[in-house]
Design an enzyme around this catalytic site. Structure first.
Site, short mmCIF file in Angstrom:
data_model
loop_
_atom_site.label_atom_id
_atom_site.label_comp_id
_atom_site.label_asym_id
_atom_site.label_seq_id
_atom_site.Cartn_x
_atom_site.Cartn_y
_atom_site.Cartn_z
N HIS A 1 0.92 -1.19 0.16
CA HIS A 1 0.09 0.17 0.11
C HIS A 1 0.46 1.80 0.40
O HIS A 1 1.07 1.75 0.97
CB HIS A 1 -0.85 -0.25 0.99
CG HIS A 1 -1.91 -0.94 1.19
ND1 HIS A 1 -2.92 -1.19 0.60
CD2 HIS A 1 -1.80 -2.64 1.29
CE1 HIS A 1 -4.20 -2.02 1.04
NE2 HIS A 1 -3.31 -2.80 1.18
N GLU B 1 -10.87 -10.76 5.25
CA GLU B 1 -9.28 -9.79 6.74
C GLU B 1 -10.48 -10.07 8.19
O GLU B 1 -10.35 -8.95 8.69
CB GLU B 1 -8.71 -8.79 6.21
CG GLU B 1 -7.54 -8.51 6.83
CD GLU B 1 -7.16 -6.92 6.29
OE1 GLU B 1 -5.74 -6.60 6.79
OE2 GLU B 1 -7.71 -6.28 5.05
#
Length: 437
Positions: free
Chosen positions: A82, A234
């Site tokens: 990211h 997640e």
């Protein structure tokens, strides 16, 4: 590490002699294998690997650098990162280290600060770290709620071009799937991703509209020739089974493009029968799985005053045993989702071996940051040492696995096209102007 090159590696032709290589990351070379390691001499000519020979097999007139059994790896592939979030911790920390806290902190930081200049400054800092550590391929997810999708993809396109001779870059759009009900936004997002050569991503959640969301996503991907890379399950909630829904959607839509799923944490919390059926369906659908051991260990099962009861990672060994392409990656770096990290695949590999028990034996473990992620990313020529390939190599003083995994290997030497690069890491003070001290 300091090697006394008889002829500097910047010369046109030289040999890295008495090297130890991870066999799984070497192509076209047969030699006795000891716990996944082979011995070889690597001949480098004009920046390319021109031969891989048994130790002592290189012509005598070639300049040689004796590695004394030190390891040589190909440059790494890190395909779930990211870069747009990186290094915002000092500006917007996660107050309690939880997943919910991370979501709130990132949203607030993005809305307040993520201009093109801010994203670019932090993205390039991250790339300088990754390059110094020996990474040659990175895929990043980019937060893509409007108007950020246009800002960040424009920055990424500029940075990708500037870094094309150092790191191969890919980007996937990251957005909450329920945002797809806004058709003008989703159509614009798809157009941006297509125009910038990216991938469609998204965060999947169990909800009554999940099948519609997945069908719409795969239809848009098929119509625009896009691959898909999703954030999946997640959570520690065993009821989260979107991985199964994704596999069903791939098969239902007869989607032929590549599909990658990251995280898939809840799979390890489900009953064996449920998990086994999901794994089988994932294999049938041809989905690749990326585990993010450091970030998932950090976030999952975190409750105030309570010691975590599990490691937060997916059923990595079971997925691999089913023939599913698997790899590990850095994920977040110094942001609310993971307070630490430096985009160093050696750290990721070392922690993955410990967290996922990739050892005993370590025969093919090196694949998870080299050949496997490169192949998943559609760049099978990268992440391996082969005759004719660029001499993009990482040299270590460590000779065996115990030496390699017991230290951070901060004395490594990185060659790009056969030339030693400057491995100086950027100073965090360079970011003070955007994220504060």
């Amino acid at each position: 590490m300091s090697y006394s090159f008889i002829s500097p590696p910047n010369a046109g032709r030289f040999v890295l002699s008495n090297a130890t290589l991870p066999a799984v990351a070497v192509s076209g070379y047969e030699a006795p294998v000891d716990e996944g390691l082979v011995k070889a001499d690597i001949v480098i000519t004009d920046g390319l690997v021109s031969a891989i020979l048994p130790p002592g097999g290189a012509p005598g007139e070639f300049a040689k650098s004796d590695l004394k059994d030190g390891m040589v790896w190909p440059c790494f592939a890190d395909i779930h990162t990211h870069l747009d979030k990186g290094h915002i911790w000092s500006r917007h920390a996660n107050p309690d280290g939880t997943f919910a806290g991370a979501l709130d902190a990132v949203r607030e930081d993005r809305e307040a600060h993520w201009s093109a200049a801010d994203v670019k400054k932090r993205m390039e800092f991250s790339l300088r770290c990754a390059y110094a550590h020996g990474t040659g391929l990175i895929r990043t997810h980019l937060d893509s709620l409007a108007p950020q999708h246009r800002i960040s993809f424009e920055v990424f396109d500029e940075v990708r071009d500037a870094w094309k001779d150092k790191i191969t870059l890919q980007a996937a759009a990251l957005f909450p799937m329920d945002a797809m009900v806004d058709e003008p936004y989703f159509d614009d997002l798809v157009a941006v991703v297509r125009d910038k050569g990216g991938l469609l991503g998204g965060v999947t959640k169990m909800n009554p509209d999940l099948n519609w969301q997945l069908d719409t996503l795969f239809r848009a991907a098929a119509e625009n020739g896009l691959e898909v890379d999703l954030h999946v399950d997640e959570t520690d909630d065993p009821g989260a089974q979107t991985l199964k829904a994704i596999a069903e959607a791939v098969l239902r839509n007869r989607f032929e493009g590549k599909v990658t799923a990251g995280h898939c944490c809840s799979l390890a919390r489900q009953d064996d029968g449920i998990a086994e059926r999901t794994v089988a369906m994932v294999a049938e659908a041809g989905i690749s799985i990326i585990s993010l051991p450091m970030c998932n260990m950090y976030l999952q099962d975190r409750y105030p005053g309570r010691t975590p009861r599990w490691r937060g990672v997916t059923l990595f060994k079971e997925l691999a045993a089913a023939g599913i392409a698997t790899a590990v990656a850095s994920d977040n770096t110094r942001d609310p989702f993971h307070a630490y990290g430096d985009l160093d695949p050696v750290e990721v590999f070392r922690e993955a071996v410990r967290i996922l028990h990739l050892d005993h034996p370590l025969d093919t473990a090196a694949r998870v940051v080299t050949v496997s992620p490169a192949s998943i990313a559609g760049r099978a020529e990268m992440g391996r040492i082969a005759v004719g390939s660029p001499a993009d190599l990482v040299l270590f003083s460590a000779r065996r696995w115990s030496e390699f995994l017991s230290r951070p290997q901060s004395d490594r030497v990185v060659l790009r096209r056969g030339k030693v690069i400057d491995r100086s890491l950027p100073d965090y003070r360079e970011l003070d102007s955007v994220v504060g001290a």
